[in-house]
Design a protein around this motif. Structure first.
Motif, PDB file in Angstrom:
ATOM      1  N   ARG A 449       0.836  -1.202   0.000  1.00 57.49           N
ATOM      2  CA  ARG A 449       0.000   0.000   0.000  1.00 57.49           C
ATOM      3  C   ARG A 449       0.875   1.258   0.000  1.00 57.49           C
ATOM      4  O   ARG A 449       0.621   2.195  -0.748  1.00 57.49           O
ATOM      5  CB  ARG A 449      -0.924  -0.013   1.220  1.00 57.49           C
ATOM      6  N   SER A 450       1.917   1.257   0.821  1.00 52.90           N
ATOM      7  CA  SER A 450       2.843   2.390   0.834  1.00 52.90           C
ATOM      8  C   SER A 450       3.545   2.542  -0.511  1.00 52.90           C
ATOM      9  O   SER A 450       3.801   3.664  -0.968  1.00 52.90           O
ATOM     10  CB  SER A 450       3.887   2.188   1.940  1.00 52.90           C
ATOM     11  N   PHE A 456       2.678   7.512  -6.551  1.00 54.50           N
ATOM     12  CA  PHE A 456       1.867   8.541  -7.216  1.00 54.50           C
ATOM     13  C   PHE A 456       2.631   9.858  -7.356  1.00 54.50           C
ATOM     14  O   PHE A 456       2.477  10.571  -8.346  1.00 54.50           O
ATOM     15  CB  PHE A 456       0.579   8.763  -6.425  1.00 54.50           C
ATOM     16  N   ASN A 457       3.478  10.167  -6.379  1.00 51.10           N
ATOM     17  CA  ASN A 457       4.244  11.420  -6.434  1.00 51.10           C
ATOM     18  C   ASN A 457       5.183  11.435  -7.634  1.00 51.10           C
ATOM     19  O   ASN A 457       5.347  12.452  -8.300  1.00 51.10           O
ATOM     20  CB  ASN A 457       5.029  11.612  -5.132  1.00 51.10           C
ATOM     21  N   PHE A 462      12.328   4.759  -3.242  1.00 52.42           N
ATOM     22  CA  PHE A 462      11.632   3.734  -2.455  1.00 52.42           C
ATOM     23  C   PHE A 462      12.514   2.499  -2.406  1.00 52.42           C
ATOM     24  O   PHE A 462      13.155   2.131  -3.400  1.00 52.42           O
ATOM     25  CB  PHE A 462      10.283   3.387  -3.080  1.00 52.42           C
ATOM     26  N   GLN A 463      12.528   1.863  -1.252  1.00 48.04           N
ATOM     27  CA  GLN A 463      13.317   0.645  -1.083  1.00 48.04           C
ATOM     28  C   GLN A 463      12.392  -0.513  -0.758  1.00 48.04           C
ATOM     29  O   GLN A 463      11.618  -0.452   0.193  1.00 48.04           O
ATOM     30  CB  GLN A 463      14.358   0.814   0.015  1.00 48.04           C
ATOM     31  N   ASN A 503      -8.570   5.452   5.284  1.00 43.23           N
ATOM     32  CA  ASN A 503      -8.599   6.649   4.440  1.00 43.23           C
ATOM     33  C   ASN A 503      -7.231   7.323   4.468  1.00 43.23           C
ATOM     34  O   ASN A 503      -7.005   8.291   5.176  1.00 43.23           O
ATOM     35  CB  ASN A 503      -9.679   7.615   4.930  1.00 43.23           C
ATOM     36  N   ASP A 504      -6.300   6.749   3.682  1.00 42.97           N
ATOM     37  CA  ASP A 504      -4.951   7.286   3.629  1.00 42.97           C
ATOM     38  C   ASP A 504      -4.683   8.005   2.314  1.00 42.97           C
ATOM     39  O   ASP A 504      -3.550   8.340   1.998  1.00 42.97           O
ATOM     40  CB  ASP A 504      -3.920   6.174   3.833  1.00 42.97           C
ATOM     41  N   GLY A 505      -5.740   8.234   1.527  1.00 46.94           N
ATOM     42  CA  GLY A 505      -5.585   9.001   0.301  1.00 46.94           C
ATOM     43  C   GLY A 505      -5.364   8.182  -0.949  1.00 46.94           C
ATOM     44  O   GLY A 505      -5.120   8.754  -2.022  1.00 46.94           O
ATOM     45  N   LEU A 506      -5.477   6.845  -0.858  1.00 48.75           N
ATOM     46  CA  LEU A 506      -5.228   6.031  -2.054  1.00 48.75           C
ATOM     47  C   LEU A 506      -6.273   6.289  -3.129  1.00 48.75           C
ATOM     48  O   LEU A 506      -5.941   6.541  -4.285  1.00 48.75           O
ATOM     49  CB  LEU A 506      -5.198   4.545  -1.689  1.00 48.75           C
TER      50      LEU A 506
END
Length: 753
Positions: A449-450, A456-457, A462-463, A503-506
């Motif tokens: 999920r992360s 998106f940014n 990212f690792q 609700n984390d903005g996905l």
């Protein structure tokens, strides 16, 4: 209760046993009485008895009367609305004799017919008129039950009693219209108002029944006593559509041709087309929306097309992604060529290596045995031959890799490896997003999920940690996502998100998410693809795919430097001022949004608009073959127009939860209106128009959007509030059990047709 003078015990044994002491009437008993003769000839025998003795009344208005002369009269057994015999009427054979009912406190009627639910119940006060009416209808083979009140003063009371179980019909003339309507307004009665002559009177002279009914005024008295239903709001908020002036011509031409051939809304093709184009540019190029700030945006998008299973989402996705699929095919061809070249060279190297190894060995031996005076081989010669051998072996290990643009079902580990090799980003395509969203809900899948949240940014790193196999480091983590989803499944996901769970903005990242109206009366088409528009869009994708730093600079992009890792654009002065004004207004609207998820979605348009403007500007430059300078007003206005359209779709999508009760109510309202249009089906014992329904019956139907208990109860509550339905609690029976909540349909709904 009635009893014979010399049978006082009859009060305790009931009417049915008491009347057993009287015989059934015969034709001989009623000779000369036309009405009774006709009654017996119609087979109404078990309800007609001959009263050979006087009777005494013990209950009701006539209680205590000892000298009721009934000897020599005809007794008619009258029933209540449950077809139970409850009273007795005495009909004298003389024309001027007195008619009386044994108990006027109990509503009852003498029945000519079967009292079947399938028959038409007509109620008449006068026995002679009732027999004539029955004969007239039976002559036309129309199934009727005629209820005879017998006492005019009890007529309205009797009508209301029988109307409790089924609609009854009253036939009268226009001069008596008010006398019927006024006391019975709101009662389940159909009033047939004839101009001068009653229908059954006219039928005796062979008049046409259909003509008589057509000329009569038919009034639903129950509807007159009910409130007029209020309209139910539209099922979904309206959405806007994309038009040709909102994008470069080559994008519109390709998408419109595909949409026309598939008979789908153009948004179904444009969303995957734009997402794939943004993923192709990825992190190779960026835009700085502000004039001086270091806020940087790359044009990757998350998109989704929403529609029912039959809406052709999959073919639309395929057509929208065909330009990218074309690059995939070209990459496969190049990989096959490179692989063949590599295998050929590897085979040569195998033999050359053997020779080189022998030569190196010989040189080493010779060098070891030579003296300083006759030295022919030095260390450099030996080293050069060893390097030649090492280079040959190294080239064998340089296995060609196919260039990747899209993955259909990769894990974050495999997608991370693709991103680390292909530096500009990766498109994740899911034909159905439901499973993908569900997988990200799993507690054990939070890293995934992360992964998508940060992808998106499009600019961060990212690792990905892999158990037992080390880690994958992605220098520039730039993802694009596209797929389809069904409305009800998205609604289920949104309902959890909007209640604060996860609700984390996905979902708000799905900026290019559309839920268009299906095309009206769309028919299957068989049209050829437009080769010119297809070649133009393929050429655009090929050009962007091959572009390097110098190419972007030739089209007006600023070069890289110590502060900028990639070529970039800014807005020109006019577009910059327009963007800043729009951005201020956007933040204000987001702060005033009714729900936080809508506010979060709105504020992410700050990335979407400059991204779209960048894509449009680059496409315009390539189409014109020249630099157009900084991103201008044409590209920005097109992006803002897209944003306006996308916002209307966003509001529709979120309304499936924020306005869920009204939407469910409108679904149910549509179903009920279809029943009203169809009319009552007399062969259907569960007809909802006539008999109403329960919430449980509605849930069992399994209609779209109406299979959840809470949804059904909310919809029913709204329809009751809007006077479409009437709620009634039916008490439990003598055997016990819970009361039943039943909903009846307002007969005035026909006024909304």
């Amino acid at each position: 209760m009635i009893t014979e003078d010399n049978k006082a015990h009859a009060g305790s044994i009931g009417l049915s046993q008491y009347i057993a002491d009287f015989r059934l009437a015969t034709f001989a008993d009623v000779v000369g009485h036309n009405t009774l003769e006709s009654l017996l000839s119609n087979g109404v025998l078990n309800s007609v008895i001959y009263l050979g003795r006087d009777i005494t009344i013990f209950t009701g208005a006539l209680a205590g009367e000892k000298q009721i002369h009934t000897a020599g009269t005809i007794g008619l057994l009258t029933v209540n609305n449950q077809a139970e015999t409850v009273t007795l009427a005495s009909i004298p054979l003389e024309d001027n004799g007195h008619v009386f009912i044994s108990d006027t406190d109990i509503p009852s009627a003498f029945v000519i017919g079967t009292m079947s639910e399938d028959s038409k119940w007509i109620i008449i006060a006068d026995l002679a008129q009732a027999v004539r009416c029955y004969n007239a209808y039976r002559k036309l083979c129309i199934d009727v039950t005629v209820l005879t009140c017998l006492v005019p003063s009890l007529f309205n009371q009797t009508v209301k009693h029988f109307a409790e179980v089924q609609q009854v019909t009253i036939i009268t003339t226009s001069d008596k219209k008010a006398k019927v309507i006024t006391p019975l307004k709101g009662v389940n009665v159909e009033a047939i108002i004839c101009e001068h002559t009653l229908i059954y009177d006219a039928l005796e002279f062979d008049a046409d029944y259909d003509d008589l009914i057509a000329d009569a005024e038919v009034i639903d008295l129950q509807a007159l006593g009910k409130p007029k239903p209020k309209p139910i709001s539209q099922t979904l908020p309206p959405v806007k559509t994309l038009t040709s002036d909102m994008m470069p011509k080559l994008l519109w031409d390709y998408a419109s041709n595909s949409a026309e051939r598939l008979s789908v809304p153009i948004e179904y093709v444009l969303m995957p087309l734009m997402v794939s184009l943004g993923s192709l540019i990825g992190s190779k190029l960026s835009i700085y929306p502000k004039m001086y700030d270091n806020w940087e945006v790359v044009p990757n998008f998350y998109g989704a097309i929403i529609g029912n299973p039959s809406s052709k989402k999959s073919p639309s996705l395929s057509d929208g992604l065909k330009p990218l699929s074309h690059l995939v095919a070209l990459a496969k061809e190049k990989y096959d060529e490179d692989k063949l070249e590599h295998d050929t060279q590897k085979e040569l190297n195998k033999h050359m290596t053997k020779a080189a190894e022998k030569q190196l060995s010989d040189l080493a031996k010779k060098m070891a045995t030579q003296t300083e005076d006759d030295a022919e081989i030095n260390q450099d010669d030996l080293k050069a031959k060893a390097q030649e051998l090492a280079e040959a072996k190294q080239s064998d290990e340089l296995i060609p890799e196919i260039k990747r643009y899209v993955t259909d079902d990769g894990t974050i580990e495999s997608i991370g490896e693709l991103e680390s090799k292909h530096k500009n980003g990766m498109l994740v395509k899911r034909d159905e997003l439901t499973g993908w969203l569900a997988s990200l809900e799993n507690e054990s899948n939070q890293q995934a999920r992360s992964f998508y949240l940060e992808g998106f940014n499009g600019l961060g790193s990212f690792q990905v940690d892999r158990i037992g196999r080390g880690s994958v480091f992605i220098d520039t983590h730039c993802l694009s996502v596209i797929g389809g989803i069904q409305p009800d499944k998205l609604e289920y996901y949104l309902s959890k998100t909007m209640k604060g769970l996860g609700n984390d903005g996905l979902i708000q990242r799905f900026q290019l998410m559309v839920y268009p109206d299906p095309l009206p009366n769309s028919k299957e088409r068989d049209l050829p693809p437009d080769k010119q528009s297809r070649d133009a869009i393929y050429n655009l994708f090929e050009t962007i795919d091959s572009m390097q730093l110098g190419d972007f600079m030739r089209y007006g992009a600023s070069p890289i430097d110590e502060y900028h890792k990639r070529p970039y654009y800014r807005f020109n002065d006019e577009a910059y001022q327009e963007f800043m004004n729009w951005y201020d207004a956007l933040k204000l609207r987001a702060s005033e949004a009714e729900h936080s998820i809508i506010a979060e979605h709105l504020i992410k348009y700050a990335k979407t608009v400059p991204s779209l403007a960048l894509v449009f500007h680059l496409a315009d430059c390539i189409e014109h073959g020249t630099s157009l300078g900084a991103v201008n007003m044409n590209a920005l206005k097109a992006a803002l127009a897209w944003c306006d359209v996308l916002e209307s779709h966003m509001m529709r999508i979120y309304s499936t939860v924020t306005d869920s009760a009204n939407i469910k109510a409108s679904y149910l309202a549509d179903k009920i209106m279809k029943m009203v249009r169809k009319g009552t089906d007399k062969t259907d014992k569960t007809d909802w128009i006539s008999h109403g329904f329960t919430a449980r019956q509605l849930i069992r139907k399994g209609w779209k959007g109406l299979n959840d208990t809470d949804d059904v109860l909310n919809a029913l509550e709204i329809l009751v509030e809007h006077d479409w339905l009437n709620w009634q609690e039916i008490p439990s029976t003598a055997q016990g059990g819970r009361p039943t909540e039943r909903y009846s349909i307002n007969s005035r709904l026909s006024e909304l047709l």
